[in-house]
Each structure stands twice: as structure tokens, then as C-alpha cells.
Scaffold this motif. Sequence first.
Motif, PDB file in Angstrom:
ATOM      1  N   ARG A  15      27.514 -46.840 -26.421  1.00  0.00           N
ATOM      2  CA  ARG A  15      28.803 -47.358 -27.086  1.00  0.00           C
ATOM      3  C   ARG A  15      28.680 -46.959 -28.580  1.00  0.00           C
ATOM      4  O   ARG A  15      27.811 -47.098 -29.227  1.00  0.00           O
ATOM      5  CB  ARG A  15      28.831 -49.116 -27.020  1.00  0.00           C
ATOM      6  CG  ARG A  15      28.967 -49.597 -25.411  1.00  0.00           C
ATOM      7  CD  ARG A  15      28.625 -51.081 -25.514  1.00  0.00           C
ATOM      8  NE  ARG A  15      29.808 -51.882 -26.057  1.00  0.00           N
ATOM      9  CZ  ARG A  15      31.104 -51.867 -25.503  1.00  0.00           C
ATOM     10  NH1 ARG A  15      31.311 -51.437 -24.342  1.00  0.00           N
ATOM     11  NH2 ARG A  15      32.178 -52.612 -26.193  1.00  0.00           N
ATOM     12  N   VAL A  16      29.844 -46.604 -28.860  1.00  0.00           N
ATOM     13  CA  VAL A  16      30.184 -45.672 -30.094  1.00  0.00           C
ATOM     14  C   VAL A  16      31.211 -46.185 -30.845  1.00  0.00           C
ATOM     15  O   VAL A  16      32.059 -46.625 -30.492  1.00  0.00           O
ATOM     16  CB  VAL A  16      30.139 -44.216 -29.741  1.00  0.00           C
ATOM     17  CG1 VAL A  16      30.430 -43.477 -31.087  1.00  0.00           C
ATOM     18  CG2 VAL A  16      29.197 -43.383 -29.150  1.00  0.00           C
ATOM     19  N   VAL A  32      33.344 -36.649 -27.869  1.00  0.00           N
ATOM     20  CA  VAL A  32      32.826 -37.805 -27.372  1.00  0.00           C
ATOM     21  C   VAL A  32      33.355 -38.271 -25.993  1.00  0.00           C
ATOM     22  O   VAL A  32      32.643 -38.873 -24.869  1.00  0.00           O
ATOM     23  CB  VAL A  32      32.722 -39.143 -28.246  1.00  0.00           C
ATOM     24  CG1 VAL A  32      31.984 -40.301 -27.876  1.00  0.00           C
ATOM     25  CG2 VAL A  32      31.983 -38.638 -29.723  1.00  0.00           C
ATOM     26  N   ALA A  38      29.096 -42.052 -22.617  1.00  0.00           N
ATOM     27  CA  ALA A  38      29.741 -42.584 -23.888  1.00  0.00           C
ATOM     28  C   ALA A  38      30.793 -43.428 -23.901  1.00  0.00           C
ATOM     29  O   ALA A  38      31.743 -42.922 -23.098  1.00  0.00           O
ATOM     30  CB  ALA A  38      29.448 -41.419 -25.073  1.00  0.00           C
ATOM     31  N   VAL A  40      33.867 -45.016 -26.542  1.00  0.00           N
ATOM     32  CA  VAL A  40      34.135 -45.351 -27.973  1.00  0.00           C
ATOM     33  C   VAL A  40      34.993 -46.635 -28.069  1.00  0.00           C
ATOM     34  O   VAL A  40      35.725 -46.881 -27.438  1.00  0.00           O
ATOM     35  CB  VAL A  40      35.023 -44.165 -28.580  1.00  0.00           C
ATOM     36  CG1 VAL A  40      35.468 -44.706 -30.150  1.00  0.00           C
ATOM     37  CG2 VAL A  40      34.439 -42.983 -28.649  1.00  0.00           C
ATOM     38  N   GLY A  78      25.589 -46.631 -31.441  1.00  0.00           N
ATOM     39  CA  GLY A  78      25.565 -45.467 -32.431  1.00  0.00           C
ATOM     40  C   GLY A  78      26.836 -45.370 -33.215  1.00  0.00           C
ATOM     41  O   GLY A  78      27.966 -45.913 -32.683  1.00  0.00           O
ATOM     42  N   ILE A  80      29.210 -42.793 -35.526  1.00  0.00           N
ATOM     43  CA  ILE A  80      29.688 -41.493 -36.060  1.00  0.00           C
ATOM     44  C   ILE A  80      30.202 -41.616 -37.445  1.00  0.00           C
ATOM     45  O   ILE A  80      31.205 -42.259 -37.527  1.00  0.00           O
ATOM     46  CB  ILE A  80      30.505 -40.613 -35.088  1.00  0.00           C
ATOM     47  CG1 ILE A  80      29.795 -40.550 -33.717  1.00  0.00           C
ATOM     48  CG2 ILE A  80      31.045 -39.374 -35.746  1.00  0.00           C
ATOM     49  CD1 ILE A  80      30.459 -39.934 -32.625  1.00  0.00           C
ATOM     50  N   LYS A 100      22.035 -49.679 -36.411  1.00  0.00           N
ATOM     51  CA  LYS A 100      22.762 -48.738 -35.571  1.00  0.00           C
ATOM     52  C   LYS A 100      22.133 -47.358 -35.738  1.00  0.00           C
ATOM     53  O   LYS A 100      21.824 -47.196 -36.949  1.00  0.00           O
ATOM     54  CB  LYS A 100      24.186 -48.459 -35.879  1.00  0.00           C
ATOM     55  CG  LYS A 100      24.962 -49.881 -36.053  1.00  0.00           C
ATOM     56  CD  LYS A 100      25.019 -50.741 -34.890  1.00  0.00           C
ATOM     57  CE  LYS A 100      25.724 -52.022 -35.197  1.00  0.00           C
ATOM     58  NZ  LYS A 100      26.038 -53.067 -34.177  1.00  0.00           N
TER      59      LYS A 100
END
Length: 350
Positions: A15-16, A32, A38, A40, A78, A80, A100
Motif C-alpha cells: 500500500r503506497v 506504480v 501495489a 496507491v 511505503g 514515494i 514507512k
Amino acid sequence: MSPASRVLGANDRVRVGMIGAGARGQELLHQVLGLSNAQVVAIVDAYSRRREEAAALVPHVETLDDHRRLLERHDIDGVIVATPLHLHAQHFVDTLAAGKDLYAEKTMTWSIAEADKCLAAAQQHSDRVVQIGLQHQSGGALADTRQWLGQGLAGKITLAESWMSRNSRHGQGQWVRDVPADCTPQNVNWQAFRAGRPDAGFDANQFINWRLFWQYSGGNVTENFVHQAAWIQSALDLPLPSAATMSGGVFSEKDGREVPDTIALTLEFPKDIVVTWQSTFSNSRYGLGERLLGSDGTIEHVAGANEMITGRSAESTHYYPEKVNRPQGEGPGSNCSLSRRRPTSRRPGG
């Protein structure tokens, strides 16, 4: 690398969260979204237009104008970071403190003092994954070059030349973007963008064209030379430079920018090596590249003029023997010419 206890199973999804959804951020967002494992879940941007653009790409995503609210979420693995350079350190430190993992666009920080803070944060949170985006570092050309150097094909290297050049139409300075009509104080979290800098009235041009101004940017040294410097230092296993000089200025377009568009830079290293870099925004003929000049041969990595957002360009790596010390040509088993196309990877806005 993640500890074993954090390794995901085949059916798990990462999970971003994303901080920064401008041109580069949206390029990364598309990448992504193409990954099956993954998801978002939240996106932050100080500008409402960018949040709306991101929401159109990711239905049901949470959009926010303050990165701290994203980091409060406990379901994000995580983050970005694709924000302007002057925000990188804040987002780096805060992301690790929130537990994270982190991928951040280059350059890692705006200043050396900020880099020290990020290093301390990474050491404190050593169980976190941290990666800085430097696309040259993950390319095959670097692996090929290190192999050739390991075979001794270049001999003793005392000089590395590098260059990066672009061009724009007359009256259209490099990096300058039009300021949308809706870029107003009502639609921009100006204080989040300023990140603690002294109070200043809202400036839409600085917000959109932050690369042109020293308080947010390091100019083309941090936008593009960082890629080439990292490539050269990795290839030659160089320490920090012992001396640096730079000359240049705003010579191409007198459009109010503060950072130079023409640069000549020299770095001296303790290993008896000098690295030079030249950059211009007035001519794109030679694209970008590096030459490692050794007593037994030259290794040349070159690419054509690259796209600003994706970094795509034709790319090749060659070895040229020095006949005086290697009269038989290339060394045994060496691949003396490789051509690659750099994948969509990078930067920056750079």
C-alpha cells in the motif's frame, strides 16, 4: 532490504502513499499503477489541480494538501516522494519517523546540512527501506563499465569528462512552464510549499517554476549532473572530491531565472582523478555523456538529447583501446560496443 519478518507473501499488496503529484510524480504514479502487487491509497500535493489530476487516475484515492496527514495513516507501507528539491529532506525524515519505507526522487536534499539529517534519520531507522532515484545507477551501462574497468581495459584513469546539453526555442527558456490561471492562493497550500522559509507573499511563478530559483533548487547541478556524478563515482569507486570549482551564469535566456543555464565544473579527487562537466541550455547537439580516459583505453557512455520528464533517450557504451599500450585492440572477452535504450525511469523534472 527488508527484514524477513516484513517480506510480503505472493498475495499481499504493498500500500503506497505519494507525496508530490506533479509531472514527475504522475509519471511515477502510472508506473506504480501498472504493478499488480501495489495499491496507491493516498496522494498529497499542495496544488488542488494536481490532486484532481491524480484522483482522475486513481479512483477512490484519498487526496490531501499536507504530507503529515498522509503519514498518520497506519495502512501505508511505503511512500514515494516526488516533490520540489527543497522539500525532499523534510519528507525524507518525516516518512522514516512515521515508520514507512521510502523512495525519493533525486537529488536527495537541497543542502549538505539536510543530507546529514537524512543520513542520521536513515541510521536511526535502519529497518526502513530507503532508495533515491538515480536512473543511471540502475542501467546496464554502469554494470558494463565496471566490468571493463575490472578487466583493466582502461588502464590508469586520470581524467573523466562529462557533459549535458539541451536547447529551447528562442524566447522559451529551459524548464519554464506556463502558470495556470487557477494557480492562486485559494488553490495552493503556499505554507506547505515554503516549508518554513521566511514569510513571503504568494508567487505563482515561483511555485510552478521553482527550478529557476536558488531557495528551492540547485540548478542543473542537482537536476542533471547528480546523475552523471553518481555514475562516474560508482564506476570508478571514488571518494568525496577534495576540491571543486565552477563557472558560468545566466547566458542563454534572460528570463528572470537565478540558476545558471551555462556551467563549466571541475572536481578534483584524492585518487589522482579530475572530473569535468559542461552544461548548456543553448545547444543540444551532443546530448549527454561521460568519457573515462585511461592510459590503455577510453570508455565512453553517451546518450542523445533526453526528454525532460521520462529521461528516455538512445544510449550506447563503447570501449576504444589506446594503441600505444594495447596494440592488439580490445582485451580478451570484452564486449566493446553496447547500445541500449534507457527505460522510462527518471527524474525529474530534470
